[in-house]
Write a protein that holds these residues in place. Structure first.
Motif, PDB file in Angstrom:
ATOM      1  N   HIS A  49      53.631 -23.924  10.940  1.00 57.52           N
ATOM      2  CA  HIS A  49      53.865 -23.554  12.421  1.00 57.52           C
ATOM      3  C   HIS A  49      55.031 -24.218  13.060  1.00 57.52           C
ATOM      4  O   HIS A  49      55.774 -23.620  13.804  1.00 57.52           O
ATOM      5  CB  HIS A  49      52.382 -23.974  13.144  1.00 57.52           C
ATOM      6  N   VAL A  79      49.862 -27.530  12.183  1.00 54.10           N
ATOM      7  CA  VAL A  79      49.305 -26.808  11.197  1.00 54.10           C
ATOM      8  C   VAL A  79      50.432 -26.161  10.060  1.00 54.10           C
ATOM      9  O   VAL A  79      51.556 -25.997  10.664  1.00 54.10           O
ATOM     10  CB  VAL A  79      48.815 -25.398  11.879  1.00 54.10           C
ATOM     11  N   GLU A 127      44.685 -20.831  14.685  1.00 57.15           N
ATOM     12  CA  GLU A 127      44.410 -22.231  15.004  1.00 57.15           C
ATOM     13  C   GLU A 127      45.617 -23.003  15.293  1.00 57.15           C
ATOM     14  O   GLU A 127      46.491 -22.811  14.493  1.00 57.15           O
ATOM     15  CB  GLU A 127      43.605 -23.025  14.085  1.00 57.15           C
ATOM     16  N   HIS A 128      45.688 -23.817  16.265  1.00 53.33           N
ATOM     17  CA  HIS A 128      46.889 -24.521  16.604  1.00 53.33           C
ATOM     18  C   HIS A 128      46.482 -25.801  17.111  1.00 53.33           C
ATOM     19  O   HIS A 128      45.403 -25.951  17.663  1.00 53.33           O
ATOM     20  CB  HIS A 128      47.776 -23.851  17.869  1.00 53.33           C
ATOM     21  N   GLU A 129      47.548 -26.745  17.301  1.00 51.57           N
ATOM     22  CA  GLU A 129      47.431 -27.991  17.830  1.00 51.57           C
ATOM     23  C   GLU A 129      48.495 -28.570  18.333  1.00 51.57           C
ATOM     24  O   GLU A 129      49.757 -27.823  18.647  1.00 51.57           O
ATOM     25  CB  GLU A 129      46.951 -28.700  16.731  1.00 51.57           C
ATOM     26  N   MET A 139      57.125 -23.861  16.704  1.00 56.96           N
ATOM     27  CA  MET A 139      56.151 -24.610  17.393  1.00 56.96           C
ATOM     28  C   MET A 139      56.336 -26.161  17.353  1.00 56.96           C
ATOM     29  O   MET A 139      55.776 -26.867  17.123  1.00 56.96           O
ATOM     30  CB  MET A 139      54.508 -24.475  16.782  1.00 56.96           C
ATOM     31  N   CYS A 159      52.907 -28.349  16.577  1.00 58.76           N
ATOM     32  CA  CYS A 159      51.738 -27.908  16.106  1.00 58.76           C
ATOM     33  C   CYS A 159      51.919 -28.353  14.660  1.00 58.76           C
ATOM     34  O   CYS A 159      53.072 -27.650  14.177  1.00 58.76           O
ATOM     35  CB  CYS A 159      51.691 -26.540  16.613  1.00 58.76           C
TER      36      CYS A 159
HETATM   37 CU   LIG Z   1      50.163 -23.620  15.358  1.00 56.66          CU
END
Ligand SMILES: [Cu+2]
Length: 158
Positions: free
Chosen positions: A146, A143, A86-88, A151, A141
């Motif tokens: 990350h 998370v 999962e990423h954001e 990221m 990101c």
């Molecule tokens: Cu991520």
């Protein structure tokens, strides 16, 4: 196809020049990567948003663009998650360099957040329209873990 990619590289190069001309704090490393992209023709990791839109792909663990240049106003970022995790995409208003944010518990502070595309599952996508003023931003990101794995990137709004 080849012609298209050359055009894209030229556009990215021109954008890097504009960023430098604006007196922004574009680091020499981002200028270097833009030049690298121009010389290798690999497509590059500098994105010039056009038409108020920016398409970004998240992987484990990087974003497809390390730098994004955009015009002030509305910017719709579309995030595609091509990774297994999962990423954001969290956008922070800060003059700090992308790699210099303080990490606590695997994540950076979101107190400077101006919006985000949260929690995009593997294979999924999401989007958010930001209303941006000129200045320097960092996207991450957030998370846990990350950001530290790479990221992150810089968004400059002109
Ligand atoms: Cu991520």
């Amino acid at each position: 196809m080849r012609r298209l990619s050359i055009t894209a590289v030229i556009a990215a190069g021109a954008c890097a020049l504009v960023a430098a001309g604006c007196g922004g704090s574009s680091s020499s490393s981002s200028a270097g990567s833009a030049k690298l992209a121009a010389s290798t023709g690999s497509g590059g990791d500098a994105l010039a948003a056009s038409g108020g839109k920016a398409d970004v792909t998240a992987k484990d663990f990087s974003f497809s663009s390390k730098t994004i240049d955009a015009k002030a106003g509305k910017l719709t970022v579309s995030l595609k998650n091509a990774g297994q995790e999962e990423h954001e995409f969290v956008l922070l208003k800060t003059d700090a360099a992308p790699a210099s944010l303080k990490v606590k518990g695997g994540s950076v502070s979101e107190s400077d957040s101006v919006g985000e595309i949260g929690d995009v599952e593997a294979g999924g996508s999401g989007q958010h329209t930001f209303n941006l003023k000129p200045g320097h931003y960092v996207f991450v990101c957030n998370v846990p873990g990350h950001y530290m794995q790479g990221m992150r990137g810089a968004l400059t709004v002109h």
